[in-house]
Structures are given as structure tokens and as C-alpha cells.
Scaffold this motif. Structure first.
Motif, PDB file in Angstrom:
ATOM      1  N   HIS A  37       0.816  -1.212   0.000  1.00  0.00           N
ATOM      2  CA  HIS A  37       0.000   0.000   0.000  1.00  0.00           C
ATOM      3  C   HIS A  37       0.855   1.270   0.000  1.00  0.00           C
ATOM      4  CE1 HIS A  37      -3.200  -2.838   1.019  1.00  0.00           C
ATOM      5  NE2 HIS A  37      -4.050  -1.902   0.633  1.00  0.00           N
ATOM      6  N   GLY A  38       2.154   1.121  -0.238  1.00  0.00           N
ATOM      7  CA  GLY A  38       2.985   2.293  -0.450  1.00  0.00           C
ATOM      8  C   GLY A  38       3.533   2.958   0.790  1.00  0.00           C
ATOM      9  N   TYR A  39       3.493   2.282   1.937  1.00  0.00           N
ATOM     10  CA  TYR A  39       4.039   2.868   3.156  1.00  0.00           C
ATOM     11  C   TYR A  39       5.536   2.570   3.256  1.00  0.00           C
ATOM     12  CZ  TYR A  39      -0.737   3.665   4.777  1.00  0.00           C
ATOM     13  OH  TYR A  39      -2.028   4.101   4.893  1.00  0.00           O
ATOM     14  N   SER A  40       6.276   3.540   3.749  1.00  0.00           N
ATOM     15  CA  SER A  40       7.708   3.375   4.007  1.00  0.00           C
ATOM     16  C   SER A  40       7.895   3.165   5.498  1.00  0.00           C
ATOM     17  CB  SER A  40       8.477   4.618   3.543  1.00  0.00           C
ATOM     18  OG  SER A  40       8.306   4.816   2.163  1.00  0.00           O
ATOM     19  N   VAL A  41       8.599   2.105   5.855  1.00  0.00           N
ATOM     20  CA  VAL A  41       8.617   1.643   7.238  1.00  0.00           C
ATOM     21  C   VAL A  41      10.038   1.463   7.733  1.00  0.00           C
ATOM     22  CG1 VAL A  41       7.769  -0.121   8.831  1.00  0.00           C
ATOM     23  CG2 VAL A  41       6.461   0.412   6.751  1.00  0.00           C
ATOM     24  N   GLU A  79       2.157   5.806  -0.486  1.00  0.00           N
ATOM     25  CA  GLU A  79       2.380   6.348  -1.818  1.00  0.00           C
ATOM     26  C   GLU A  79       1.581   5.547  -2.850  1.00  0.00           C
ATOM     27  OE1 GLU A  79       3.945   8.930  -2.880  1.00  0.00           O
ATOM     28  OE2 GLU A  79       5.193   9.568  -1.169  1.00  0.00           O
ATOM     29  N   PRO A  80       0.716   6.207  -3.636  1.00  0.00           N
ATOM     30  CA  PRO A  80      -0.087   5.477  -4.629  1.00  0.00           C
ATOM     31  C   PRO A  80       0.743   4.778  -5.693  1.00  0.00           C
ATOM     32  CG  PRO A  80      -0.958   7.703  -4.246  1.00  0.00           C
ATOM     33  CD  PRO A  80       0.366   7.638  -3.557  1.00  0.00           C
ATOM     34  N   LEU A  81       1.956   5.235  -5.951  1.00  0.00           N
ATOM     35  CA  LEU A  81       2.751   4.624  -7.021  1.00  0.00           C
ATOM     36  C   LEU A  81       3.053   3.152  -6.735  1.00  0.00           C
ATOM     37  CD1 LEU A  81       6.087   4.271  -6.314  1.00  0.00           C
ATOM     38  CD2 LEU A  81       5.897   6.744  -6.265  1.00  0.00           C
ATOM     39  N   ALA A  82       3.061   2.754  -5.451  1.00  0.00           N
ATOM     40  CA  ALA A  82       3.342   1.350  -5.119  1.00  0.00           C
ATOM     41  C   ALA A  82       2.254   0.434  -5.674  1.00  0.00           C
ATOM     42  CB  ALA A  82       3.450   1.182  -3.609  1.00  0.00           C
ATOM     43  N   ARG A  83       1.029   0.950  -5.761  1.00  0.00           N
ATOM     44  CA  ARG A  83      -0.064   0.126  -6.280  1.00  0.00           C
ATOM     45  C   ARG A  83       0.048  -0.060  -7.791  1.00  0.00           C
ATOM     46  NH1 ARG A  83      -2.694   3.127  -2.208  1.00  0.00           N
ATOM     47  NH2 ARG A  83      -3.637   4.625  -3.648  1.00  0.00           N
ATOM     48  N   GLN A  84       0.964   0.654  -8.412  1.00  0.00           N
ATOM     49  CA  GLN A  84       1.247   0.460  -9.833  1.00  0.00           C
ATOM     50  C   GLN A  84       2.444  -0.466 -10.045  1.00  0.00           C
ATOM     51  OE1 GLN A  84       1.587   4.407 -11.514  1.00  0.00           O
ATOM     52  NE2 GLN A  84      -0.339   5.076 -10.577  1.00  0.00           N
TER      53      GLN A  84
END
Length: 914
Positions: free
Chosen positions: A531-535, A643-648
Motif C-alpha cells: 500500500h505504499g508505506y515506508s517503514v 504512496e499510490p505509485l506502489a499500487r502500480q
């Protein structure tokens, strides 16, 4: 547009040697932004002339530093061996440091030879220690005929530490004082059946693995401060307590096999855990899974972790600081809390071991040439998380260890593997590695048994500046500013430690399917990444330092604050950590728990601590913390978005730049190309962004436009490509516009015949070949072609009716084995070394006839195969000698010939400029 093309081509032509201009949007380059390499000194048979020659080669190829790692030597060169830390060896170390300064190369040094730490200064009393356990049975009123001595005859000298007698109800009695020096038991109960548990201080007898001459000896006891001080005193004497020009001292992954004790462990345990372990040895040393066995073992593992941290890692780092140096440490494999160990050093270091699968079309991955190990980038995040949480600038990685079988690794295979490191937060790459080799050793020279051979004798060495330039540009971005990960995730290490199985628990790379993959921590992390989270991960100790300001969580002065703390499903959590979670939430921090933690860890007074724990748990909802089984959905409800780009399907790393902007490093490891506008959460308004191409070094500005409620930019990424986007600053004000490839206009096939000539390599240069179409040189059945490793140049001409300014001209190679440097009309156009095999060449084309020369480098494999088929001796080393990827004796004689050269179609594709 022509100006932009010239900028791109300048970068392509000169690679890592580019000097950044005042207005260049790339961050500055220094030694640490370049890749480094582990440099094996085989047998310490080194000389000043060869050191000077090799270091000039390394600097010229774009390396920024070397880590000296002395190991075993080559046979026949014993007379040239320099004993480790001898005056002669120290003179070579100082010479190397001076040469490095003159060439722009910094020097690191392993604090020992081979691995792990150990050597002749380590006597048995300071050597790695193990607890020997033996169980006896005794019947009251019956003579006891056994001796209280270890089972193993080799350990008969081990001293008895404790003897605990258990009656039939499980009640313990300490009877250690009733044992004489020869092991005779002077204790006899009147009745009942008794179990006796004897614990002895044994030794592992492990010696330094792959030791260099002068470094042989027992492995160090890493849990004893006295043992460490004695070990380091040898270096103090050799260094005369003066700095030696060493940037960092290095410690490899923890591989101290069977070491699970220290002489004072019982006393240390009682001081730290609050009870006498001798009264509970049955729980520790048996397979008893009854109640509380896991609690006792958790306390044991926690104590071992503390001893390793406090008696080894921290004092070793303090010792290095006294020499004006820092420390690099690989914590994985340790019986400790990895995050705390990584955080205790200056440069935490991860490791890649084996080969990963990527969906990139055309990326070669032969199952016969790889280990059955898939590197997991989550494992690397333990090192990068510790760096980010504590505000350290660098997180390093031992990279490419056993990426493929010897001599079969291409530069194209290296690129996605190192990109996976970058996406895991690594920004200081060390190649594994390069080997010191004198000229008289011939070809292939001295080689280490477990590496990709990044050596000047490698046939693709002339093209290595392509990979090194790429890494340099990416690391210049990833070392700039600060990490901008928005989430902290609590790592519940006590859930691992509270396990009744076994005793010692080492958290190794090779067993993550046992201690990491099945955990809620890992599964939550995978969902958050999707889902684009940086952890970043945080331990109990590191979390204890956290503060809250304006709702954000701060873990260090130097680092960026975090928007939220995520706590996965947790079985065991210390009271202090639970109190900290409540305190953070009460101060306004966003704390999201997947569930209420279940219980406290450990055995001492645990019933009382359980009662307090339950009272605290009741206050969680009122503290402001959020409890939700779906932490991702909870974060989204709280307005913290990924970040929405992760879903791409794109991988990314985000960095906060010093000028207020934000860098995104974006990678496409998918099977399909991406050509779309991608939203970027850090882009908070319109205007322009800067695109930076790490493959070529080109740059340009592009509009930042509204996309689905966010702002973002258009990116074009074929499978295997990467891009850097900078938003939110004025850094690109003087940068030309970015040029996109628009509609494909036409394709020009290169079909006017090809001339293939061989430039360098061996064992001999084959005769030239002329052909109508491209073909691999290994298609020729002649021995010279089948055995050749080196450079072969394909030349042809192409007629161009016109070359227009409004079009892009891209050279595309259908099949390349393995890398190529391209020349158009006698001028260098750049390197094609990674997928996709494409290069922009329009600025060098002209109307009329154009000459194209493609200099191709193949692998070392075919020449090695030829040598083994002919029985030529090229490997003769002490210790392990030279093994294949399965650690069996190396033999390439039955290998198939590796395809070499160009094949398929070569064409120039013309696109409309956008």
C-alpha cells in the motif's frame, strides 16, 4: 532540445568521472557515494608496486574505497607471506592508506583475519565458550557410581559451574559444593529418585575461519569484555596506539558456532534478570515444554543479547573511535537483538547472499548456476532501520555474495540485485569482492572462493564503469538529506525469544523462514509495503528514547520524525514498552496496534508483572491509541496514506533533501513498461519537478500536475529501468526540459553486413568474422571462438536519409551477451550493460552513411572451461582452495559454452519527441 541531448551524452560518455557543475541537479559525489569493495589480501603476500597498480585500476573503474580483508594464501607464494600485524605488514597497511589518499580511495580494515574475530592472542580462557550439560539419575540410599564430568572426552578439562538436584516433585537443591575436583559426588539423599543437572564451562574449539598467516587461533568469546580487551590489545601494540588512516573497522556476520555461554554467565544472569538460573537449569537445558520453560529461555536469550551488546559491540566501537575511525558491523546471525546491535555501531551493514528472482524479461537466471537461497530485502531493512532511527547517514551492504556460479555473473544481473538493496534503505554498497593478485599469477589471477570476481582480469572489467557510475549516482541521492519513512514498526523480539524449543537462538539470514517469515510482524510489513508505506523497524530499547512533538514521533535529533507507530500482533511485551506506547499516544502521537499485547516476557515475578500489565492494557483505548486488526485500514482512516505509485507495481525510496525538496528513487522490476503520470505525496503543488536518469546521468524538468487528488509527474520506465524524481524545491530552475519518447515513427534495421574483430582477451584472439547478419561468436565451432573471453567488436554502417531535431534515435539490441560500449562515427555513445539493451544515439548520427561499432564483452566462463578441459592448473590455495556454488570442488570442464556476442536484430528506432 539539442542542448538536453548533449547533456545526456556527456554523462554517458564519461560515466563516473563527471565533474558536477554549479547548476547540476545531481547531489555532489564523494568517495562514499561511489561503490566500495572488499579486498582480499591472500596470504598477505602483498607488495608496494602491485598495491599501487591495483589501486589505480580500482580508482579508474569508479570505486571509492576498499576494505582490506586478510585471508589464506596461494600455494607456492609462502615466502612472500607477511605475518599479520607484523612490522612489515603494518608498513604495507600504512602505504596502502597513503596510496588511497592520493587516488581518492578510502580504506577500511577488518579487525582480524578471515572470520570471526580470533587469533593467536586468544587463549583457551578467552576463547568462544559453550555450556556443556549432562544429566544424571540418582536413587536415594543407593551408591552413585558416576563422575560428575562432561560426556565428551575432549571437554574433560571443563570446569563444573553448577550441579542442581531435582526431587520427584521438581524441587531443586544446589549441590555444586558437594563435588570434588575429580568429579566425585559427596552427596547422598536418604530416599527418592533424583535428577542431577550438571553444567560445565566448555569450549567450542572453533578456530578462525579462512585465517591469514599470523591470524590463526581460537575464536574470541564475544560475551566477555576481558576477552575483547585482550584481543584488541594486539592491535594497540601493532598500531602503537596511533591512528593508521583507517576510515572504518569492520566485523563480519556472527558465525561463532555453538558459543552460548561465558564463565560469569550465572552471575550476570542473576544481576540482570533477578533470579538464580541454577535453580531452573532443567527448563533451560532440557526439551521441557511445560509452563514457563519459554519464559526462562527468553530470559537466557535476552541476557546473551545484552552481553554481546555491552561486552563486544559497544566497546569495540569505542575502541575504534579512539583511533579516529568508525565501525561497520554485520549483526545478522547474532544471538541478540539485531536492531540494538546495528544501532550500536556507526555503519550498520546488511548482506545479500544468493540470487533473487525478478520479472524483468530477458534477465538471465539459470537454476544450475544459483544457490537455492532467495535474498529477502526485509532482512536488509534491519540494518537500514537502525541507521534511520538513530540518525546515521550510512547503511551498507555486503553485496553480490554468491550471486551466481563463478565466472557466470553479468553486469545486467547485478543491477536489479543492487537496486533491491537500495529499495531496502541501503545506500553504501560494498562489492563481494576484489582479490589482490600479482601479475606473475597470470590469468585469471588469485581469486576468492565465494564471490563475484570484480577483478581487472574479468573480461567485462572495461565496462564495469557502467555499473559503478549507476551506483554512484543513485547513492549520491540516497546519501543526500535524510530518510523520509513515515512509519515506525515495533519489532517484538520477545515473541522470538519466548520459545521453549532449543536454547541458543541466532537470527541468521539462512533461517528467516523460521524466525521472520511466519510472524505477524512480517505479514503486516508486506501489506504496508503493498500500500505504499515506508517503514522503519524499532526495538524496545530504541523506542524508549522516542519523543513526541506536534504529533510526530522523533527517535533522534538527526533523523526525520515519523507520522505513526505500528505495533503488530504481539505475544510478549515488556511493561516498560507498554508504558511507552501509552505515553506516546497520550502525548498526541499516532499509535496503531493490531491487537492488545498478550503478556509480559520473562520468568522473574511474572505473576505480579502480569497484573500490572493487565491494568495498563485497560488504559490503551483511553490513551488515544488505535486498536485495529487491519493496521493499513486504520492508518488510512487516520489520514496517513501510503504512496499510490506502489499500487502500480513500482518500488521506491523517499529522501528529504536539505533544500526542502524530496527525492524519489523509483524502480520498475515488473514485466511490463510504465508510461503514465504517477502521484507523489511529497508533491504538494504544481510547477515543475526534476527527473534524473541514474542510467545515463541525464536530467531535465517536467511539469508537476494534479493526478487523482495529488500532484505528480509522468514517468517512462521499461522493465529494469529506474528514475529519480525531485519535487518541492527550486533545484531544477536552470535544468532543460525533460524529453519523453513519444510515438514510434519508424525502425531502421542494421542489415548492411557486420565485421567482427577481437580486440583483447584470451587464450588467443580469434580470427575476424564477416557475416550478413549478427551472430554470436560462439556459434563458430572453432576452439578459438569457443574458448575466448574478452572484447569483440561488431562494426557496420547505416545510411540515414535525414536526422532531425524533433526525433529521438534509440539503438536497440535484441540479444547481448553480455555488455557493450557503443561508438557512432568514431565517437563514444555510451555503455549498454543492463536491461533494456537500449541507448540514445541521435546526437551522434548524421545524414548519409554512419559507422557503428559495438564493443562486446562476454563472461570469463568459456576461458575457464577451456583451461579445465585441458587440465591447466589455475587454482591452488590453502584452506578451502576453490569451490563451486554448492561448496564442492570446482570443475568447469563439463560446462556448456556460454553464448557470447550479439545476435538477433539490431536497429535504430525513431520516436517523436514529447
Amino acid at each position: 532540445m539539442k542542448q538536453w541531448l548533449m547533456v545526456v551524452c556527456t554523462w554517458v560518455a564519461v560515466g563516473v568521472q563527471v565533474a558536477w557543475s554549479q547548476h547540476d541537479p545531481w547531489p555532489a559525489v564523494d568517495r562514499e557515494t561511489k561503490p566500495w569493495a572488499r579486498w582480499w589480501w591472500m596470504g598477505n603476500a602483498v607488495s608496494e608496486p602491485t598495491i599501487s597498480r591495483l589501486m589505480a585500476d580500482y580508482a579508474g573503474a569508479g570505486f571509492g574505497g576498499l576494505e582490506i580483508a586478510p585471508i589464506y594464501g596461494a600455494k607456492g607464494y609462502e615466502a612472500q607471506y607477511l605475518p599479520y600485524l607484523s612490522p612489515e605488514w603494518m608498513a604495507m597497511l600504512r602505504y596502502t592508506a597513503r596510496q588511497g589518499d592520493s587516488l581518492g580511495l578510502s580504506i577500511d580494515l577488518t579487525t582480524g583475519t578471515g572470520w570471526p574475530f580470533g587469533g593467536p592472542q586468544v587463549g583457551l580462557s578467552e576463547a568462544a565458550t559453550r555450556a556443556l550439560f549432562r544429566k544424571f539419575e540418582l536413587v536415594g540410599g543407593t551408591p552413585f557410581g558416576s563422575k560428575i564430568v562432561p560426556d565428551d572426552p575432549k571437554q574433560r578439562s571443563a570446569s563444573l559451574l553448577s550441579l542442581t538436584a531435582y526431587d520427584e516433585q521438581g524441587n531443586p537443591v544446589m549441590i555444586t559444593d558437594h563435588v570434588t575436583a575429580d568429579g566425585t559426588l559427596m552427596w547422598q539423599p536418604a530416599k527418592g529418585k533424583w535428577e542431577l543437572y550438571a553444567v560445565f564451562e566448555g569450549k567450542t574449539f572453533q578456530r578462525v575461519k579462512r585465517a591469514a598467516p599470523g591470524g590463526e587461533g581460537y575464536t574470541l568469546n564475544h560475551f566477555s569484555r576481558d576477552a575483547l580487551d585482550g584481543y584488541l590489545s594486539r592491535f594497540d601494540s601493532a598500531f602503537h596506539r596511533e591512528p593508521q588512516g583507517i576510515r572504518a573497522f569492520y566485523n563480519d556476520s556472527y558465525e561463532v558456532y555453538g558459543a552460548d555461554w561465558s564463565a560469569d554467565f550465572f552471575a550476570e544472569f542473576e544481576k540482570r534478570r533477578g533470579y538464580d538460573l541454577q535453580l531452573h537449569v532443567r527448563k533451560l537445558f532440557s526439551d521441557d515444554t511445560a509452563a514457563n520453560a519459554g519464559r526462562v529461555k527468553s530470559d537466557y536469550r535476552e541476557t546473551m543479547a545484552e552481553l554481546l551488546l555491552e561486552n563486544f559491540t559497544r566497546p569495540w566501537t569505542q575502541w575504534a573511535h579512539r583511533y579516529g575511525s568508525v565501525t561497520r558491523n554485520q549483526a545478522h546471525g547474532s544471538p541478540g537483538n539485531l536492531l540494538d546491535l546495528y544501532a550500536a555501531v556507526d555503519i550498520p551493514e546488511a548482506e545479500t547472499f544468493g540470487s533473487s528472482f525478478f520479472q524483468i524479461p530477458g534477465l538471465r537466471r539459470d537454476s544450475a548456476d544459483i544457490r537455492n537461497v532467495d535474498p529477502d530485502p526485509v532482512m536488509m531493512k534491519f540494518a537500514s532501520s537502525a541507521a534511520n532511527v538513530t540518525g546515521k547517514r550510512l547503511a551498507s551492504s555486503e553485496t553480490f555474495t554468491w550471486l551466481t556460479e563463478h565466472f557466470k555473473t553479468s553486469l545486467a544481473q547485478c543491477k536489479p540485485e543492487v537496486e533491491q538493496c537500495f529499495l531496502a534503505g541501503i545506500n553504501h554498497v560494498f562489492f563481494h569482492g576484489v582479490t589482490y593478485s600479482p601479475e606473475e599469477a597470470g590469468w585469471p589471477g588469485w581469486l576468492f572462493y565465494a564471490s563475484v570476481n570484480f577483478v581487472p582480469n574479468n573480461s567485462w572489467w572495461p565496462h564495469l564503469d557502467g555499473l559503478n557510475g549507476y551506483i554512484t549516482r543513485v547513492q549520491s541521492v540516497l546519501q543526500a538529506g535524510r530518510s523520509d519513512n513515515e512509519l515506525l514498526m515495533y519489532w517484538p523480539v520477545y515473541d522470538n525469544w519466548d520459545d521453549s524449543r532449543g536454547r541458543m537462538m541466532t537470527l541468521t539470514v539462512h533461517h528467516i523462514d523460521e524466525w521472520l517469515h511466519p510472524t505477524p510482524f512480517y505479514k503486516n510489513l508486506q501489506q504496508l509495503h503493498r500500500h505504499g508505506y515506508s517503514v522503519d523497524f524499532v526495538s524496545d530499547n530504541l523506542l524508549a528514547r522516542a519523543t513526541v512533538s506536534e504529533g510526530l514521533i522523533h527517535t533522534s535529533f538527526e533523523g526525520m520524525p515519523y507520522k505513526a507507530l505500528v505495533v503488530p500482533l504481539t505475544r510478549r511485551m515488556p511493561l516498560e514498552t507498554l508504558r511507552k506506547l501509552i505515553s506516546l499516544a497520550q502525548q498526541g502521537a499516532t499509535v496503531v496496534l493490531q491487537a492488545v499485547p498478550e503478556d509480559v516476557p520473562g520468568f522473574a515475578d511474572f505473576a505480579h508483572r502480569q497484573a500490572i500489565f493487565r491494568e495498563l492494557v485497560e488504559t490503551l483505548p483511553s490513551s488515544g491509541a488505535t486498536i485495529s486488526p487491519d493496521v493499513t485500514a486504520a492508518l488510512q482512516r487516520l489520514g496517513i496514506m501510503g504512496e499510490p505509485l506502489a499500487r502500480q507495481g513500482l518500488g521506491f525510496v523517499r529522501r528529504a533533501a536539505a533544500d526542502g525538496g524530496t527525492y524519489y528513487y523509483v524502480v520498475n522490476h515488473q514485466a511490463t513498461a510504465v508510461d503514465r503520470r504517477i502521484p507523489l505525496l511529497a508533491a504538494t503543488g504544481g510547477g515543475s519537478a526534476v527527473l534524473l536518469d541514474p542510467q545515463s546521468g541525464g536530467s531535465g524538468k517536467t511539469p508537476c500536475v494534479a493526478i487523482d487528488g495529488h500532484y505528480g509527474v509522468r514517468v517512462q520506465l521499461r522493465p529494469g529501468e529506474a528514475i529519480v524524481v525531485k519535487v518541492g524545491s527550486e533545484a531544477g530552475k536552470e535544468v532543460p526540459d525533460w524529453v519523453y519518447a513519444g510515438k514510434e515513427l519508424d525502425r531502421i534495421s542494421l542489415e548492411q553486413g557486420w565485421q567482427l574483430t577481437f580486440e583483447s582477451g584470451g587464450p588467443q584472439l580469434p580470427k575476424p568474422i564477416r557475416a550478413d547478419t549478427l551472430q554470436l561468436w560462439t556459434n563458430d565451432p572453432g576452439e578459438a571462438y569457443q574458448a575466448f573471453s574478452g572484447l569483440g567488436s561488431y562494426s557496420t554502417t547505416v545510411d540515414m536519409d535525414m536526422v532531425t531535431e524533433d526525433a529521438l534515435y534509440v539503438l536497440e539490441l535484441e540479444k547481448l551477451n553480455e555488455s557493450a560500449r557503443v561508438y557512432i562515427n568514431g565517437r563514444e555513445a555510451g555503455l549498454i550493460w543492463s536491461i533494456p539493451y537500449r541507448l540514445r544515439i541521435g546526437h551522434l548520427l548524421k545524414p548519409g552513411q554512419n559507422t557503428i561499432r559495438i564493443e562486446v564483452a562476454n563472461l570469463m566462463a568459456n576461458r575457464i572451461r577451456d583451461m579445465d578441459r585441458k587440465g591447466k592448473e589455475w587454482r591452488s590455495y590453502h584452506e578451502i582452495n576453490f569451490v563451486n556454488i554448492d561448496y564442492q570442488p570446482f570443475d568447469a570442464s563439463n560446462w556448456p559454452v556460454q553464448p557470447s556476442g550479439l545476435a538477433g536484430q539490431a536497429m535504430i528506432i525513431r520516436y517523436k519527441k514529447n
